[in-house]
Design a protein around this motif. Structure first.
Motif, mmCIF file in Angstrom:
data_model
loop_
_atom_site.group_PDB
_atom_site.id
_atom_site.type_symbol
_atom_site.label_atom_id
_atom_site.label_comp_id
_atom_site.label_asym_id
_atom_site.label_seq_id
_atom_site.Cartn_x
_atom_site.Cartn_y
_atom_site.Cartn_z
ATOM 1 N N ARG A 14 1.025 -1.220 -0.187
ATOM 2 C CA ARG A 14 0.054 0.036 0.151
ATOM 3 C C ARG A 14 0.839 1.192 -0.029
ATOM 4 N NH1 ARG A 14 -3.102 -3.561 3.348
ATOM 5 N NH2 ARG A 14 -5.112 -4.198 2.072
ATOM 6 N N LEU A 17 2.409 1.535 -3.463
ATOM 7 C CA LEU A 17 1.198 2.051 -4.674
ATOM 8 C C LEU A 17 1.228 3.622 -4.736
ATOM 9 C CD1 LEU A 17 -1.774 -0.361 -3.755
ATOM 10 C CD2 LEU A 17 -0.308 -0.241 -5.934
ATOM 11 N N TRP A 23 -2.672 2.001 -10.405
ATOM 12 C CA TRP A 23 -2.579 0.708 -10.039
ATOM 13 C C TRP A 23 -3.194 0.761 -8.671
ATOM 14 C CZ3 TRP A 23 -0.591 -3.404 -12.536
ATOM 15 C CH2 TRP A 23 0.085 -2.974 -13.853
ATOM 16 N N HIS A 24 -3.893 -0.599 -8.418
ATOM 17 C CA HIS A 24 -4.484 -1.029 -7.139
ATOM 18 C C HIS A 24 -4.060 -2.319 -6.599
ATOM 19 C CE1 HIS A 24 -7.301 2.201 -8.279
ATOM 20 N NE2 HIS A 24 -7.442 1.453 -9.589
ATOM 21 N N GLN A 26 -5.667 -5.460 -5.377
ATOM 22 C CA GLN A 26 -6.779 -6.341 -5.236
ATOM 23 C C GLN A 26 -6.485 -7.953 -5.462
ATOM 24 O OE1 GLN A 26 -9.221 -4.179 -8.043
ATOM 25 N NE2 GLN A 26 -9.442 -6.207 -9.385
ATOM 26 N N LEU A 30 -1.150 -6.873 -7.810
ATOM 27 C CA LEU A 30 -1.151 -5.288 -8.312
ATOM 28 C C LEU A 30 -2.130 -5.436 -9.548
ATOM 29 C CD1 LEU A 30 2.361 -4.231 -8.182
ATOM 30 C CD2 LEU A 30 0.723 -4.010 -6.421
ATOM 31 N N HIS A 31 -3.111 -4.443 -9.723
ATOM 32 C CA HIS A 31 -4.036 -4.631 -10.841
ATOM 33 C C HIS A 31 -4.148 -3.179 -11.524
ATOM 34 C CE1 HIS A 31 -7.709 -5.536 -13.294
ATOM 35 N NE2 HIS A 31 -8.137 -4.380 -13.034
ATOM 36 N N LYS A 32 -4.225 -3.239 -12.777
ATOM 37 C CA LYS A 32 -4.508 -2.031 -13.693
ATOM 38 C C LYS A 32 -5.071 -2.365 -14.958
ATOM 39 C CE LYS A 32 -2.360 2.140 -15.318
ATOM 40 N NZ LYS A 32 -1.189 3.051 -15.227
ATOM 41 N N ASP A 72 -2.778 -8.119 -14.174
ATOM 42 C CA ASP A 72 -2.339 -8.510 -12.548
ATOM 43 C C ASP A 72 -1.100 -9.068 -12.419
ATOM 44 O OD1 ASP A 72 -5.046 -8.377 -11.496
ATOM 45 O OD2 ASP A 72 -5.813 -9.681 -13.045
#
Length: 98
Positions: A14, A17, A23-24, A26, A30-32, A72
């Motif tokens: 976190r 980030l 980017w998140h 979840q 890491l996801h975008k 991801d």
């Protein structure tokens, strides 16, 4: 550059980030979502990123439909997110500018 394949804690993830745009964290990854002008632009970007992934010996999970690419990132052998995922995320973002 020396990267570690040690799994980062949720707090470390976190904190890092904030250095990435869009980017998140979840589902333990890491996801975008990227959107390009058309399929050719999306595919060209994926080709540039594939070369970077090979150079790192670290490969994304991604899904492409037309101009959209969902990404991801996680280090499977570490069981979570590592410095390699953050480095590949940075390189992916830089490749959009190329």
């Amino acid at each position: 550059m020396k990267l570690s394949r040690a799994r980062l804690t949720d707090d470390e993830i976190r904190q890092r980030l904030g250095q990435l745009d869009g980017w998140h964290f979840q589902g333990g990854k890491l996801h975008k979502d990227y959107q390009f002008r058309d399929f050719a632009q999306a595919f060209a970007w994926m080709t540039r990123v594939a070369e970077q992934a090979e150079a790192l010996d670290h490969h994304p999970e991604w899904f492409n439909v037309y101009r959209d690419v969902r990404v991801d990132l996680a280090t499977h052998d570490a069981g979570g997110v590592t410095e390699y995922d953050f480095e590949l995320a940075r390189r992916m973002d830089a490749a959009v500018q190329s």
